[in-house]
Scaffold this motif. Structure first.
Motif, mmCIF file in Angstrom:
data_model
loop_
_atom_site.group_PDB
_atom_site.id
_atom_site.type_symbol
_atom_site.label_atom_id
_atom_site.label_comp_id
_atom_site.label_asym_id
_atom_site.label_seq_id
_atom_site.Cartn_x
_atom_site.Cartn_y
_atom_site.Cartn_z
ATOM 1 N N ILE A 325 0.839 -1.203 0.000
ATOM 2 C CA ILE A 325 0.000 0.000 0.000
ATOM 3 C C ILE A 325 0.873 1.251 0.000
ATOM 4 O O ILE A 325 0.535 2.259 -0.641
ATOM 5 N N LEU A 326 2.001 1.212 0.687
ATOM 6 C CA LEU A 326 2.925 2.356 0.667
ATOM 7 C C LEU A 326 3.479 2.584 -0.734
ATOM 8 O O LEU A 326 3.675 3.719 -1.164
ATOM 9 N N MET A 327 3.721 1.491 -1.465
ATOM 10 C CA MET A 327 4.220 1.600 -2.835
ATOM 11 C C MET A 327 3.139 2.116 -3.785
ATOM 12 O O MET A 327 3.404 2.926 -4.667
ATOM 13 N N GLN A 328 1.903 1.612 -3.588
ATOM 14 C CA GLN A 328 0.809 1.999 -4.488
ATOM 15 C C GLN A 328 -0.518 1.793 -3.762
ATOM 16 O O GLN A 328 -1.044 0.690 -3.712
ATOM 17 N N PRO A 329 -1.086 2.850 -3.186
ATOM 18 C CA PRO A 329 -2.328 2.717 -2.413
ATOM 19 C C PRO A 329 -3.477 2.097 -3.196
ATOM 20 O O PRO A 329 -4.314 1.399 -2.631
ATOM 21 N N ASP A 330 -3.506 2.338 -4.526
ATOM 22 C CA ASP A 330 -4.600 1.797 -5.343
ATOM 23 C C ASP A 330 -4.576 0.280 -5.416
ATOM 24 O O ASP A 330 -5.548 -0.329 -5.887
ATOM 25 N N ALA A 331 -3.482 -0.355 -4.962
ATOM 26 C CA ALA A 331 -3.402 -1.821 -5.000
ATOM 27 C C ALA A 331 -4.521 -2.461 -4.201
ATOM 28 O O ALA A 331 -4.948 -3.583 -4.503
ATOM 29 N N LEU A 332 -5.036 -1.753 -3.199
ATOM 30 C CA LEU A 332 -6.106 -2.292 -2.376
ATOM 31 C C LEU A 332 -7.349 -2.616 -3.196
ATOM 32 O O LEU A 332 -8.143 -3.484 -2.840
ATOM 33 N N LEU A 333 -7.522 -1.913 -4.327
ATOM 34 C CA LEU A 333 -8.690 -2.112 -5.187
ATOM 35 C C LEU A 333 -8.439 -3.150 -6.267
ATOM 36 O O LEU A 333 -9.351 -3.491 -7.024
ATOM 37 N N ASP A 334 -7.203 -3.652 -6.355
ATOM 38 C CA ASP A 334 -6.828 -4.563 -7.430
ATOM 39 C C ASP A 334 -7.273 -5.982 -7.103
ATOM 40 O O ASP A 334 -6.993 -6.496 -6.009
ATOM 41 N N ILE A 335 -7.959 -6.632 -8.037
ATOM 42 C CA ILE A 335 -8.489 -7.969 -7.801
ATOM 43 C C ILE A 335 -7.381 -8.976 -7.518
ATOM 44 O O ILE A 335 -7.528 -9.855 -6.665
ATOM 45 N N SER A 336 -6.233 -8.844 -8.185
ATOM 46 C CA SER A 336 -5.146 -9.812 -7.956
ATOM 47 C C SER A 336 -4.566 -9.655 -6.553
ATOM 48 O O SER A 336 -4.191 -10.637 -5.911
ATOM 49 N N PHE A 337 -4.490 -8.410 -6.057
ATOM 50 C CA PHE A 337 -4.039 -8.172 -4.676
ATOM 51 C C PHE A 337 -5.027 -8.808 -3.697
ATOM 52 O O PHE A 337 -4.632 -9.497 -2.751
ATOM 53 N N GLN A 338 -6.302 -8.579 -3.909
ATOM 54 C CA GLN A 338 -7.321 -9.111 -3.001
ATOM 55 C C GLN A 338 -7.281 -10.635 -2.969
ATOM 56 O O GLN A 338 -7.326 -11.245 -1.893
ATOM 57 N N LEU A 339 -7.168 -11.264 -4.149
ATOM 58 C CA LEU A 339 -7.167 -12.727 -4.210
ATOM 59 C C LEU A 339 -5.935 -13.320 -3.532
ATOM 60 O O LEU A 339 -6.038 -14.283 -2.765
ATOM 61 N N SER A 340 -4.756 -12.747 -3.818
ATOM 62 C CA SER A 340 -3.535 -13.314 -3.233
ATOM 63 C C SER A 340 -3.497 -13.087 -1.727
ATOM 64 O O SER A 340 -3.070 -13.964 -0.968
ATOM 65 N N PHE A 341 -3.960 -11.917 -1.264
ATOM 66 C CA PHE A 341 -3.978 -11.626 0.174
ATOM 67 C C PHE A 341 -4.892 -12.612 0.903
ATOM 68 O O PHE A 341 -4.524 -13.202 1.923
ATOM 69 N N ILE A 342 -6.089 -12.825 0.352
ATOM 70 C CA ILE A 342 -7.059 -13.723 0.996
ATOM 71 C C ILE A 342 -6.567 -15.171 0.949
ATOM 72 O O ILE A 342 -6.708 -15.919 1.917
ATOM 73 N N ALA A 343 -5.958 -15.557 -0.183
ATOM 74 C CA ALA A 343 -5.455 -16.930 -0.304
ATOM 75 C C ALA A 343 -4.390 -17.212 0.749
ATOM 76 O O ALA A 343 -4.425 -18.243 1.434
#
Length: 791
Positions: A325-343
């Motif tokens: 998030i520090l690198m790119q706050p918009d990553a929170l909205l990215d589907i690939s970020f959400q999927l990998s975080f939850i996995a």
């Protein structure tokens, strides 16, 4: 853990406040109240740090996130960008003009007024490919009419058609860009197409060459994550290389080995050697944000497990997310970020629980028991990742793979322990020497692996289509999941009753069960959705007896396909083609290849290829033909056998028909005009209808006062492309329709009408259906209601 959680919560609060400002404030007050009660009196400084941490997340996202720019707002706009390529240039299917499509990272973008435009990545259409290592200054225009406003449509990367471009320098790490391009070029020219596309996706991160059929079978089997470099790739490659180096070191002469292990263990030496190798792999995909994110996440996650600190895996995961998030706050909205975080969250919870239940018994167990335990643990991990990500996958992609745990259990190790290490090591050797060892073996193994995935994906039971469900269900599920993971990671988790865990799991799943059960008892209605297909026509008709009609396909068929997936449909009962022009029939083949099409209806004057009619009942309809169903009927009004157009085109031959429900009627008209209109006017009062699909995109040649007076529509639907070159709909047409409610796909997006068995007609447009950024309480209320709705 609390610090990282609050920072992420602050960032999430900022993005939520765009659509739900008052709700965001409300939940922030609840959070601060909890922190005040728990920490203010006993640990004041700690409380202040926590409050500052949450605020930092909010204001950091506000300052450094990209401005919210909708792709549709960019249509027709000219901008100048400073950019560098992150993908190969691939020939684009644009007709006669030879163009290349290439994804670029945007460093800076301004419009003609020198105003900053918030864009991180673009897909360029250029006449000449851009060098992989170059930095460019380019000017171009976003084409009009490319963005589709339909339920279920996947937001694609904006496309910029370049008019002028110049190279102004090289990227900082040009060596790696050149290496990536050299490897991609070699694989395209020396491997079979399926193998080349797959190998590039896992070695260099280039996904543009993956065959569509390959993507489809990977999606069906739940292996789509393999096609994008992620934490699994880094973890499996690290494990394989670590074992190889460890084995090599143990075979060194005793004297050499004794000196090497004087201060370091064999494992430490192997890890040190692995570090630059993994770093090189990372740099090959350095411009890929998912690779960057996954590399940080999996490294910290594995570190937490290796030092065997209970609950530490969750701290490392949250730290990784905070760094991203520090690198790119918009990553929170990215589907690939959400999927990998939850996995990773679900995998961590399962591993932690199994560590508690199964202390190390390696000295007491036999080989078979240990093998079965490993197999069981692997299956549990695969199941955890599949179940945890299932609602998110179903929400975005409307599909749930039943075979995913099994396919991941058997296919992923083959990729991670055989194909990826061999391809990566061979790539390093090729870059140094020009020789690519194991080429034939890698190519053959990859083809066999893809064939095996086809077998996994071939049965009908491989997966199931999932109809759209309200976003609120996701909130219930993942709130419960976070609570469950927090319980699992807590210090006193051993003493937590199983009843608590079961109740939390039930709270996550119950809303889905209630929602889908309630859908069985809904009032059956005729539901028609006129889709935004640009300058063309396509509508999906859902009938009371559950049958699906698709009226015209548009140019591509893609929009109708995406909407049918959104509705959880896999079968088209009848594909109705009004006439043979490309903007109405160009997508027949795409729909036929992706859905089970039972019948094709038309006016008997269209010509199809053999593959279109293969296995399909072809019904040639004429005036007077009727189709009866439960609470509806379909009546064909035009053409009749003796009709001959006085014009030169096929528009006059358009299939003109009426769908009559219990309370409402709908008239479909194709592109009828001229002598066709003159012919139907003889039908007089039989033309009376509640809803009219206006012929020929609202052209002045297809609407007359006599026609509209005869039909007397309450609602008029116009399907036209935004900014189309024909000027549709014409001002004269809009004037004639002044007595009706006019809805247009170019302005309103998709248009839906549901006609109940009563006189009630529910009308919706995509423009009203989607969430809107707001600062008003009344608009936020509407956004909250939308969380509980589907199209």
């Amino acid at each position: 853990m609390l610090f990282f959680s609050l920072f992420l919560a602050g960032t999430a609060s900022f993005f939520i406040s765009r659509y739900f400002p008052y709700s965001s404030i409300f939940f922030s007050i609840i959070l601060f109240t909890y922190l005040t009660i728990r920490f203010l009196k006993k640990r004041t400084i700690f409380f202040l740090l926590l409050a500052l941490d949450f605020s930092a997340g909010f204001f950091y996202a506000e300052e450094f996130s990209s401005p919210s720019v909708l792709a549709i707002e960019l249509e027709g706009k000219e901008i100048t960008i400073k950019c560098s390529p992150v993908s190969e240039a691939i020939p684009a299917d644009t007709g006669a003009e030879i163009l290349y499509k290439q994804t670029v990272k945007v460093h800076e973008a301004v419009d003609r007024q020198e105003t900053q435009v918030g864009i991180n990545q673009l897909r360029l259409l250029t006449h000449n490919p851009l060098d992989a290592e170059g930095v460019y200054l380019a000017t171009g225009t976003f084409p009009r009419g490319r963005i589709r406003q339909n339920p279920g449509s996947i937001e694609t990367m904006p496309v910029l058609k370049i008019t002028a471009v110049s190279k102004i320098g090289n990227t900082r790490f040009s060596f790696f860009q050149k290496a990536r391009h050299r490897l991609n070029d070699f694989m395209v020219n020396n491997f079979s197409p399926d193998s080349a596309g797959f190998l590039m996706s896992i070695v260099t991160g280039e996904r543009g060459y993956i065959q569509n059929e390959t993507k489809k079978i990977f999606n069906i089997t739940g292996l789509a994550h393999v096609l994008s470099i992620s934490g699994a790739h880094f973890g499996l490659l690290l494990f394989a290389i670590f074992r190889i180096f460890k084995l090599i070191i143990t075979f060194l002469p005793y004297g050499v080995l004794a000196r090497l292990t004087l201060h370091l263990t064999v494992s430490q030496i192997s890890a040190m050697i692995c570090l630059p190798v993994i770093a090189f792999y990372f740099m090959l995909a350095a411009e890929s944000f998912p690779a960057t994110r996954s590399f940080i996440m999996i490294t910290l996650f594995l570190a937490g497990l290796l030092i065997q600190r209970r609950g530490f895996w969750l701290n490392t995961l949250l730290l990784a997310a905070s760094m991203i998030i520090l690198m790119q706050p918009d990553a929170l909205l990215d589907i690939s970020f959400q999927l990998s975080f939850i996995a990773v969250l679900c995998i961590g919870a399962v591993v932690e629980k199994r560590t508690d239940e199964n202390p190390d018994k390696s000295d007491k167990e036999g080989f078979i028991k240990k093998s079965l335990a490993i197999l069981r643990s692997s299956l549990m991990i695969s199941l955890a990742a599949t179940i945890g990500t299932a609602p998110l996958v179903a929400y975005y992609f409307h599909y749930f793979s039943l075979i995913s745990p099994i396919s991941n259990l058997f296919i992923t190790p083959v990729i991670g322990f055989i194909i990826l290490p061999l391809a990566f090591i061979s790539s390093i050797i090729y870059l140094q020497s020009g020789y690519f060892p194991f080429l034939s073996f890698i190519d053959a193994s990859t083809i066999k692996m893809i064939d095996a995935i086809r077998i996994f994906g071939s049965p009908d039971l491989a997966g199931t289509a999932v109809p759209a469900f309200p976003p609120a269900l996701l909130l219930f599920f993942y709130s419960s999941l976070l609570i469950l993971c927090a319980i699992t990671a807590s210090e006193n988790r051993v003493h937590i009753a199983k009843k608590t865990i079961i109740l939390t799991a039930v709270a996550a799943v119950a809303p889905f069960l209630f929602y889908f059960a309630a859908g069985i008892f809904k009032d059956q209605a005729i539901k028609i959705t006129w889709l935004d297909v640009g300058q063309g026509d396509s509508a999906v008709v859902e009938l009371p007896d559950k049958k699906i009609l698709v009226v015209d396909s548009g140019r591509s068929g893609y929009e109708a396909a995406e909407f049918l997936k959104y509705r959880g449909r896999t079968t088209i009962d009848a594909l109705i083609i009004s006439h043979g022009q490309e903007d109405h029939s160009g997508g027949i083949k795409y729909l036929k290849n992706n859905f089970k099409v039972s019948e094709i209806w038309d006016n008997g004057r269209n010509i199809y290829g053999k593959e279109i009619l293969d296995g399909v009942l072809h019904r040639k309809l004429k005036r007077g033909d009727t189709v009866e169903g439960k609470n509806y009927s379909i009546l064909i009004l035009h053409p009749h056998d003796s009709f001959v157009s006085s014009g030169t085109g096929v528009n006059d031959d358009s299939l003109f028909f009426k769908i009559q429900g219990k309370s409402s009627s709908f008239l479909f008209t194709g592109d009828i005009e001229g002598s066709g209109i003159d012919d139907i006017l003889y039908l007089g009062k039989n033309l009376k209808n509640d809803v009219l699909k206006v012929p020929h995109h609202g052209s002045r040649t297809s609407v007359s006062h006599d026609m509209i007076n005869a039909i007397s529509p309450e609602i008029a639907i116009i399907s036209a492309g935004r900014g189309n070159s024909y000027g549709h709909p014409h001002a004269e047409t809009l004037s004639v329709l002044s007595g009706s409610q006019v809805l247009r796909t170019d302005k309103d997006g998709a248009i839906g009408i549901a006609a109940r068995t009563t006189n009630l007609k529910k009308i919706k447009t995509f423009g009203e259906f989607k969430l809107k950024p707001t600062r008003s309480l009344s608009e936020e209320k509407r956004n909250l209601i939308k969380l509980f709705e589907v199209w």
